[in-house]
Scaffold this active site. Structure first.
Site, PDB file in Angstrom:
ATOM      1  N   ARG A  69      65.528 -13.967  56.144  1.00 56.77           N
ATOM      2  CA  ARG A  69      64.474 -14.501  55.251  1.00 56.77           C
ATOM      3  C   ARG A  69      65.134 -15.474  54.293  1.00 56.77           C
ATOM      4  O   ARG A  69      66.045 -15.103  53.541  1.00 56.77           O
ATOM      5  CB  ARG A  69      63.791 -13.377  54.478  1.00 56.77           C
ATOM      6  CG  ARG A  69      62.926 -13.904  53.343  1.00 56.77           C
ATOM      7  CD  ARG A  69      62.051 -12.856  52.709  1.00 56.77           C
ATOM      8  NE  ARG A  69      60.994 -12.431  53.616  1.00 56.77           N
ATOM      9  CZ  ARG A  69      59.921 -11.735  53.226  1.00 56.77           C
ATOM     10  NH1 ARG A  69      59.772 -11.380  51.965  1.00 56.77           N
ATOM     11  NH2 ARG A  69      59.007 -11.392  54.112  1.00 56.77           N
TER      12      ARG A  69
ATOM     13  N   HIS B 206      56.093 -17.513  59.162  1.00 58.27           N
ATOM     14  CA  HIS B 206      56.258 -16.060  59.034  1.00 58.27           C
ATOM     15  C   HIS B 206      55.800 -15.411  60.353  1.00 58.27           C
ATOM     16  O   HIS B 206      54.777 -14.723  60.413  1.00 58.27           O
ATOM     17  CB  HIS B 206      55.442 -15.543  57.841  1.00 58.27           C
ATOM     18  CG  HIS B 206      55.863 -14.192  57.343  1.00 58.27           C
ATOM     19  ND1 HIS B 206      56.890 -13.453  57.916  1.00 58.27           N
ATOM     20  CD2 HIS B 206      55.381 -13.426  56.321  1.00 58.27           C
ATOM     21  CE1 HIS B 206      57.026 -12.313  57.259  1.00 58.27           C
ATOM     22  NE2 HIS B 206      56.129 -12.274  56.288  1.00 58.27           N
TER      23      HIS B 206
ATOM     24  N   GLN C 274      54.927 -11.596  60.654  1.00 59.36           N
ATOM     25  CA  GLN C 274      53.644 -11.232  60.048  1.00 59.36           C
ATOM     26  C   GLN C 274      52.502 -11.503  61.029  1.00 59.36           C
ATOM     27  O   GLN C 274      51.581 -10.694  61.167  1.00 59.36           O
ATOM     28  CB  GLN C 274      53.441 -12.035  58.755  1.00 59.36           C
ATOM     29  CG  GLN C 274      52.147 -11.710  58.046  1.00 59.36           C
ATOM     30  CD  GLN C 274      52.117 -10.295  57.476  1.00 59.36           C
ATOM     31  OE1 GLN C 274      53.059  -9.868  56.841  1.00 59.36           O
ATOM     32  NE2 GLN C 274      51.029  -9.559  57.713  1.00 59.36           N
TER      33      GLN C 274
ATOM     34  N   ASP D 150      46.021 -15.063  51.001  1.00 64.55           N
ATOM     35  CA  ASP D 150      47.411 -14.765  50.609  1.00 64.55           C
ATOM     36  C   ASP D 150      47.569 -15.215  49.147  1.00 64.55           C
ATOM     37  O   ASP D 150      46.696 -15.893  48.585  1.00 64.55           O
ATOM     38  CB  ASP D 150      48.374 -15.532  51.543  1.00 64.55           C
ATOM     39  CG  ASP D 150      49.851 -15.218  51.283  1.00 64.55           C
ATOM     40  OD1 ASP D 150      50.149 -14.239  50.570  1.00 64.55           O
ATOM     41  OD2 ASP D 150      50.704 -15.980  51.793  1.00 64.55           O
TER      42      ASP D 150
ATOM     43  N   CYS E 243      48.446 -10.430  53.882  1.00 61.83           N
ATOM     44  CA  CYS E 243      49.794 -10.018  54.309  1.00 61.83           C
ATOM     45  C   CYS E 243      50.474  -9.113  53.278  1.00 61.83           C
ATOM     46  O   CYS E 243      51.428  -8.413  53.616  1.00 61.83           O
ATOM     47  CB  CYS E 243      50.649 -11.251  54.574  1.00 61.83           C
ATOM     48  SG  CYS E 243      50.784 -12.312  53.122  1.00 61.83           S
TER      49      CYS E 243
ATOM     50  N   ARG F  64      53.537  -3.974  60.752  1.00 67.71           N
ATOM     51  CA  ARG F  64      54.803  -4.708  60.625  1.00 67.71           C
ATOM     52  C   ARG F  64      55.935  -3.904  61.264  1.00 67.71           C
ATOM     53  O   ARG F  64      56.854  -4.463  61.866  1.00 67.71           O
ATOM     54  CB  ARG F  64      55.123  -4.998  59.150  1.00 67.71           C
ATOM     55  CG  ARG F  64      54.180  -5.990  58.457  1.00 67.71           C
ATOM     56  CD  ARG F  64      54.235  -7.376  59.117  1.00 67.71           C
ATOM     57  NE  ARG F  64      55.595  -7.829  59.258  1.00 67.71           N
ATOM     58  CZ  ARG F  64      56.313  -8.451  58.299  1.00 67.71           C
ATOM     59  NH1 ARG F  64      55.739  -8.722  57.141  1.00 67.71           N
ATOM     60  NH2 ARG F  64      57.558  -8.830  58.512  1.00 67.71           N
TER      61      ARG F  64
HETATM   62  N1   CP Z   1      54.103  -9.426  54.076  1.00 69.95           N
HETATM   63  C1   CP Z   1      55.419  -9.475  53.784  1.00 69.95           C
HETATM   64  O1   CP Z   1      56.198 -10.179  54.411  1.00 69.95           O
HETATM   65  O2   CP Z   1      55.791  -8.678  52.742  1.00 69.95           O
HETATM   66  P1   CP Z   1      57.238  -8.623  52.061  1.00 69.95           P
HETATM   67  O3   CP Z   1      57.449  -9.912  51.320  1.00 69.95           O
HETATM   68  O4   CP Z   1      57.166  -7.430  51.156  1.00 69.95           O
HETATM   69  O5   CP Z   1      58.270  -8.445  53.136  1.00 69.95           O
HETATM   70  N1  NVA Z   2      53.208 -16.795  51.274  1.00 68.76           N
HETATM   71  C1  NVA Z   2      53.944 -15.700  50.689  1.00 68.76           C
HETATM   72  C2  NVA Z   2      54.066 -14.575  51.660  1.00 68.76           C
HETATM   73  C3  NVA Z   2      54.794 -13.374  51.173  1.00 68.76           C
HETATM   74  C4  NVA Z   2      54.909 -12.303  52.212  1.00 68.76           C
HETATM   75  C5  NVA Z   2      55.313 -16.192  50.249  1.00 68.76           C
HETATM   76  O1  NVA Z   2      55.951 -16.958  50.995  1.00 68.76           O
HETATM   77  O2  NVA Z   2      55.752 -15.813  49.164  1.00 68.76           O
END
Ligand code: CP
Ligand code: NVA
Length: 327
Positions: free
Chosen positions: A100, A127, A130, A222, A263, A291
């Site tokens: 990430r 993502h 997700q 989101d 999400c 997930r």
């Molecule tokens: N939805 C998601 O990716 O959550 P986190 O940021 O907690 O991993």
């Molecule tokens: N769009 C959000 C998703 C978090 C899971 C971000 O990138 O912060």
């Protein structure tokens, strides 16, 4: 070598295979408990995470391995070691590299240098993990996916990009409502539309939330401010996005049985009201649970090499019953 950097790396058949596999792991969590015996999977997080980190750690444990979770301050990347050298070193120790971070290009550099599967656990533009959990959740609620419609209401972002690609791969229609200036990346939209043209799905963009949610089977939103967005934009984003808050009166425009998706993490009173996200139509914790099962499917399919074999399959007819893919 097969990586998962974005949802559209997958064919419709590979995406459906991962959903079938995830459904089977949900029923039989320890079906492949020896796959990673004596092995580690490196999970590198340059941004915070609750679901992705803990679901991947659990998935590695269920496959018999040990997760090695690290942040930027733990690695020599923080002191200037290149992504390529890091990827080559991790490849000598571990079965997979889950990442990430911010720039998609950094994950691409790592995937080009790695000799193990690399999995995008969220970047600024994508993502994919997700999106698999999201489509698994929809399939559980609806059975066959094609013919259904998902409305996105909010800002264009990484989660929307991957959801668009996933819906296109699965023949699910999407209507996307964003404020002017907050639209999804046009190149990613064009790519998703090209997939949709093949699978018979429809993608439309609008600036009118009510138009988007009409006849939808799900409303998805989101956070208005993603990790990596500048806090200095907070006031402007809130002003632009307030008309896009998901409320019960917006949910009333959906088809009967319409569900609410997110999400997570959520911000009650910003992108969604508490009565919607905590109400009977919300499936957000099913998404969060899925997930885990999809993370296990992704790891299994990439590490075993079975995902590549699925690439040659033609797109299957939508199935309500998961195929016995683990036998
Ligand atoms: N939805 C998601 O990716 O959550 P986190 O940021 O907690 O991993
Ligand atoms: N769009 C959000 C998703 C978090 C899971 C971000 O990138 O912060």
């Amino acid at each position: 070598m097969k990586h998962l950097l974005k949802t559209s790396d997958l064919t419709p058949a590979q995406f459906a295979y991962l959903l079938d596999l995830a459904a089977e792991f949900k029923e039989h969590p320890l079906a492949q408990h020896d796959l990673l015996k004596g092995q580690t999977v490196v999970l590198y997080f340059a941004k915070p995470s609750t679901r992705t980190r803990i679901s991947f750690e659990t998935a590695v444990a269920r496959l018999g391995g040990i997760p090695s979770t690290v942040g930027t301050a733990d690695l020599q990347i923080g002191r200037g070691e290149t992504f390529e050298d890091t990827a080559k070193v991790v490849s000598r120790y571990s079965a997979a590299f889950v990442i990430r971070t911010f720039a998609d290009d950094d994950v691409r550099l790592i995937s080009e240098a790695a000799t193990i599967p690399v999995i995008n656990a969220l970047t600024d533009d994508h993502h994919p993990c997700q999106s698999l959990a999201d489509l698994l959740t929809m399939r559980e609620k609806w059975g066959a996916l094609p013919g259904h419609k998902v409305a996105w209401v909010g800002a264009g972002n990484n989660v929307l990009h991957s959801l668009m690609e996933a819906c296109a791969l699965c023949g699910v229609d999407m209507s996307i409502a964003t404020p002017v200036g907050y639209e999804p990346n046009p190149d990613i939209v064009a790519g998703a539309m090209a997939i949709a043209a093949e699978t018979g799905a429809m993608i439309e963009l609008t600036n009118d939330p009510r138009h988007a949610v009409m006849y939808a089977d799900a409303i998805y939103t989101d956070a208005w401010i993603s990790m990596g967005d500048h806090e200095s934009q907070r006031a402007a984003r809130i002003a632009a996005l307030t008309p896009f808050r998901v409320t019960n009166s917006l949910m009333d425009y959906t088809n009967p049985g319409g569900i609410f998706m997110h999400c997570l993490p959520a911000h009650r009173g910003e992108e969604v009201t508490a009565e919607v996200i905590d109400g009977p139509d919300s499936v957000v914790f099913d998404q969060a649970e899925n997930r885990l099962h999809t993370a296990q499917a992704i790891l299994y399919a990439l590490i075993s090499g079975k995902l590549e074999a699925e690439a040659t399959m033609t797109a299957p007819k939508a199935t309500q019953v998961a195929l016995p893919v683990l036998v």
